[in-house]
Design a protein around this motif. Structure first.
Motif, short mmCIF file in Angstrom:
data_model
loop_
_atom_site.label_atom_id
_atom_site.label_comp_id
_atom_site.label_asym_id
_atom_site.label_seq_id
_atom_site.Cartn_x
_atom_site.Cartn_y
_atom_site.Cartn_z
N LEU A 181 0.83 -1.20 0.00
CA LEU A 181 0.00 0.00 0.00
C LEU A 181 0.87 1.26 0.00
CD1 LEU A 181 -2.90 1.09 0.16
CD2 LEU A 181 -2.68 1.05 2.66
N GLN A 182 1.96 1.22 0.75
CA GLN A 182 2.88 2.35 0.78
C GLN A 182 3.51 2.56 -0.61
OE1 GLN A 182 6.40 1.95 3.27
NE2 GLN A 182 5.90 3.87 4.30
N GLY A 183 3.83 1.47 -1.29
CA GLY A 183 4.38 1.57 -2.64
C GLY A 183 3.39 2.18 -3.61
N ILE A 184 2.09 1.86 -3.43
CA ILE A 184 1.06 2.45 -4.29
C ILE A 184 1.06 3.97 -4.15
CG2 ILE A 184 -1.44 2.63 -4.67
CD1 ILE A 184 -1.64 -0.32 -3.86
N GLY A 185 1.11 4.45 -2.89
CA GLY A 185 1.15 5.89 -2.68
C GLY A 185 2.42 6.51 -3.25
N GLY A 186 3.57 5.86 -3.02
CA GLY A 186 4.83 6.39 -3.52
C GLY A 186 4.91 6.43 -5.03
N ALA A 187 4.31 5.43 -5.69
CA ALA A 187 4.36 5.37 -7.15
C ALA A 187 3.61 6.54 -7.79
CB ALA A 187 3.76 4.04 -7.63
N MET A 188 2.60 7.05 -7.11
CA MET A 188 1.84 8.18 -7.64
C MET A 188 2.38 9.52 -7.15
SD MET A 188 -0.35 6.56 -9.43
CE MET A 188 0.38 4.93 -9.54
N MET A 189 2.96 9.51 -5.95
CA MET A 189 3.30 10.76 -5.26
C MET A 189 4.34 11.58 -6.00
SD MET A 189 4.10 11.08 -1.20
CE MET A 189 5.53 9.98 -1.27
N VAL A 190 5.50 11.02 -6.25
CA VAL A 190 6.59 11.79 -6.83
C VAL A 190 6.41 12.07 -8.32
CG1 VAL A 190 9.08 11.84 -7.25
CG2 VAL A 190 8.20 11.06 -5.05
N PRO A 191 6.06 11.07 -9.16
CA PRO A 191 5.89 11.39 -10.58
C PRO A 191 4.82 12.44 -10.83
CG PRO A 191 6.05 9.02 -10.27
CD PRO A 191 5.93 9.62 -8.91
N VAL A 192 3.68 12.33 -10.14
CA VAL A 192 2.61 13.31 -10.35
C VAL A 192 3.02 14.66 -9.78
CG1 VAL A 192 0.21 13.87 -9.82
CG2 VAL A 192 0.84 11.52 -10.39
N GLY A 193 3.72 14.64 -8.64
CA GLY A 193 4.20 15.91 -8.08
C GLY A 193 5.17 16.60 -9.03
N ARG A 194 6.07 15.83 -9.62
CA ARG A 194 7.02 16.42 -10.57
C ARG A 194 6.29 16.93 -11.80
NH1 ARG A 194 12.10 13.02 -12.72
NH2 ARG A 194 10.46 11.89 -13.81
N LEU A 195 5.28 16.20 -12.25
CA LEU A 195 4.51 16.65 -13.41
C LEU A 195 3.82 17.97 -13.10
CD1 LEU A 195 3.46 16.02 -16.25
CD2 LEU A 195 1.59 14.74 -15.21
N THR A 196 3.36 18.14 -11.86
CA THR A 196 2.75 19.40 -11.45
C THR A 196 3.74 20.55 -11.53
OG1 THR A 196 1.29 18.17 -9.93
CG2 THR A 196 1.51 20.54 -9.57
N VAL A 197 4.97 20.28 -11.13
CA VAL A 197 6.01 21.31 -11.20
C VAL A 197 6.34 21.65 -12.64
CG1 VAL A 197 8.42 21.83 -10.66
CG2 VAL A 197 6.99 20.66 -8.97
N LEU A 198 6.41 20.63 -13.49
CA LEU A 198 6.81 20.84 -14.88
C LEU A 198 5.73 21.52 -15.71
CD1 LEU A 198 8.53 17.40 -15.62
CD2 LEU A 198 9.66 19.60 -15.29
N ALA A 199 4.46 21.31 -15.34
CA ALA A 199 3.35 21.82 -16.15
C ALA A 199 3.41 23.34 -16.24
CB ALA A 199 2.02 21.39 -15.53
N GLY A 200 3.52 23.81 -17.46
CA GLY A 200 3.52 25.25 -17.71
C GLY A 200 4.79 25.98 -17.32
N THR A 201 5.82 25.26 -16.88
CA THR A 201 7.08 25.91 -16.49
C THR A 201 7.89 26.25 -17.73
OG1 THR A 201 7.16 24.71 -14.39
CG2 THR A 201 9.23 25.64 -15.21
#
Length: 494
Positions: free
Chosen positions: A105-125
């Motif tokens: 379950l922790q891996g499920i959260g981690g698999a989404m957490m960082v890639p999506v967070g980085r995508l949020t940073v990259l979007a529109g930058t």
């Protein structure tokens, strides 16, 4: 110009990256205590580590589709919540089965957490701001494997192993509050239906390869099983790549590899990450098994890699703007190779200041290299392809970071027979010397790839240094509009 909100979001993602990577490595130190407390063998606790890494590897490719379907903010918030809740369940686990399930379950959260967070940073930058934002995101991922041996040693020595997971609770709570305040609401995208066949093939290939790496890292595994599973996983991944290249709406679009910066960056990142991931595993073993140091002293010395990571950070953006990606990647990868090779020559009598100097240099080179690779990956990616490029880059990074421990184990295992056959030495330090030298050769593959980079690659993300002009004509003030009009009329004296 980077706004304060962008910087805060990047730091938020960096904190999540730190949590994810720390949990992937710190359990190694605590494995004996966990085994004793749960009345299982130390080898069985390896499943706790493997379950987490496999879940990360197989689900990261899904992150791009989920972000497109439900929006970056919703997926990122849910990922932090799942990761934090799973950490509580890990700490409260009464037996090994529950602990393994909580780690999945922790891996499920981690698999989404960082890639999506980085995508949020990259979007529109804007591309010219990528360097600064990437420098915030990258270094926590480098720090976590370095700080894990010391943190794990301190926690298991002076507290209970369950605190390894409980420390995520306040960090997760802060991250949740920050995510609510910082991240703007993102609309749900109009994405194609989920590519279930691609998901199945990707999960099978990546999961098999990650489990093969786990088998390699354990001393009781059969080499026959390792070879068979490794070959099957490679064949599945080859078939998966063929399918993804021709599928109309693949879960991971490999066609993004046609983008020059992404393709060239990932080809160098793979051997670089392999070496970077292996060294924090090998150094503590060398210090403890051969030099006879305690876990706390060994962890403290390895922690000085963090000094190099932080020390070079303020200069990375300047160096990349001034000298470009090609030169910096050549220097960073060569410095990593040199520091790894020198580490193989350490002995119990090597002055501690020499050891510290090498580890600090290694940390600086690691930080510069990974910041360069990450920024280069997205420097030429169009906005409409950023989601697929981010998923692909995150998958490759996680896979090769996880394979680092396996690479260190293989290098250490072959070090003994090579040392005996070639050098006639059976000294305890010989396998480590050979292992470090082999890893240095792997790092040199990244150096060779960096030499082949075009000189202008990644220039879209740079603000090149321009020396001040000395041309007198350029220093004269521009004529006013009145002067110009008078000149056109011919009224000025000649």
């Amino acid at each position: 110009m980077i706004s304060s909100r962008q910087r805060s979001v990047a730091l938020l993602v960096a904190g999540c990256f730190f949590m994810e990577n720390l949990d992937g490595t710190i359990v190694v130190t605590a494995a004996p205590r966990i085994a004793a407390d749960l009345n299982v063998s130390a080898a069985s606790v390896g499943l706790v580590i493997t379950a987490y890494l496999i879940t990360l590897a197989v689900l990261i490719p899904l992150s791009g589709w989920l972000a497109g379907r439900f929006g970056n903010r919703a997926v990122f918030f849910a990922a932090i919540a799942v990761f934090t809740l799973a950490s509580v369940l890990c700490a409260a686990s009464p037996n090994l089965n529950v602990l393994v399930g909580a780690r999945v379950l922790q891996g499920i959260g981690g698999a989404m957490m960082v890639p999506v967070g980085r995508l949020t940073v990259l979007a529109g930058t804007p591309k010219v701001d990528l360097l600064k934002l990437m420098s915030y995101i990258v270094w926590p991922g480098l720090v976590a494997p370095v700080i894990a041996p010391l943190a794990g040693g301190l926690i298991t020595t002076y507290a209970n192993w369950r605190w390894i997971f409980l420390i995520n609770v306040p960090l997760g709570a802060v991250a949740l509050v920050a995510a609510v305040r910082l991240l703007p609401a993102s609309p749900r995208g109009d994405v194609a239906p989920l590519d279930w066949k691609g998901v199945g093939l990707t999960c099978a290939g990546l999961g098999g390869l990650t489990y093969t790496a786990h088998l390699v890292s354990t001393s009781t595994s059969s080499w026959t099983a390792i070879v068979v599973l490794g070959v099957l996983s490679a064949l599945v991944l080859a078939g998966t790549a063929r399918y993804l290249l021709h599928a109309p709406s693949p879960v991971v679009d490999l066609r993004t590899l046609r983008i020059r910066s992404l393709r060239r960056s990932l080809s160098g990142l793979c051997p670089f990450w392999l070496t970077v991931g292996a060294v924090p595993f090998l150094l503590p073993l060398l210090f403890e098994d051969v030099f006879g140091w305690g876990a706390v002293k060994a962890g403290a010395v390895v922690l000085t890699v963090f000094v190099g990571n932080i020390g070079i950070k303020p200069a990375t953006t300047f160096l990349l703007n001034r000298y470009g990606f090609r030169r910096n990647l050549i220097c960073a990868s060569a410095a990593v190779a040199a520091s790894v090779a020198v580490a193989g020559l350490f002995t119990a009598t090597t002055p501690i200041l020499t050891v510290l100097a090498v580890t600090v240099l290694s940390g600086a080179a690691r930080s510069l290299g990974l910041t360069s690779y990450n920024a280069l990956s997205f420097s030429e990616v169009p906005e409409d392809q950023m989601r697929h490029a981010n998923s692909l880059a995150a998958t490759v990074q996680q896979l090769f970071a996880g394979l680092g421990v396996a690479a260190a184990t293989v290098a250490l295992r072959v070090g003994a027979p090579i040392g005996s056959a070639v050098f006639g030495s059976r000294a305890p330090a010989t396998p480590y010397t050979i292992a470090f030298l082999l890893l240095a050769l792997v790092a040199l593959l990244a150096t060779a790839q960096a030499f082949r980079l075009p000189r202008d690659i990644g220039d879209a993300a740079r603000q090149p240094h321009r020396p001040p002009t000395t041309d007198r004509t350029l220093s004269r003030p521009a004529p006013s509009s009145l002067d110009a009009s008078v000149q056109r009329r011919g009224n000025l004296p000649r």
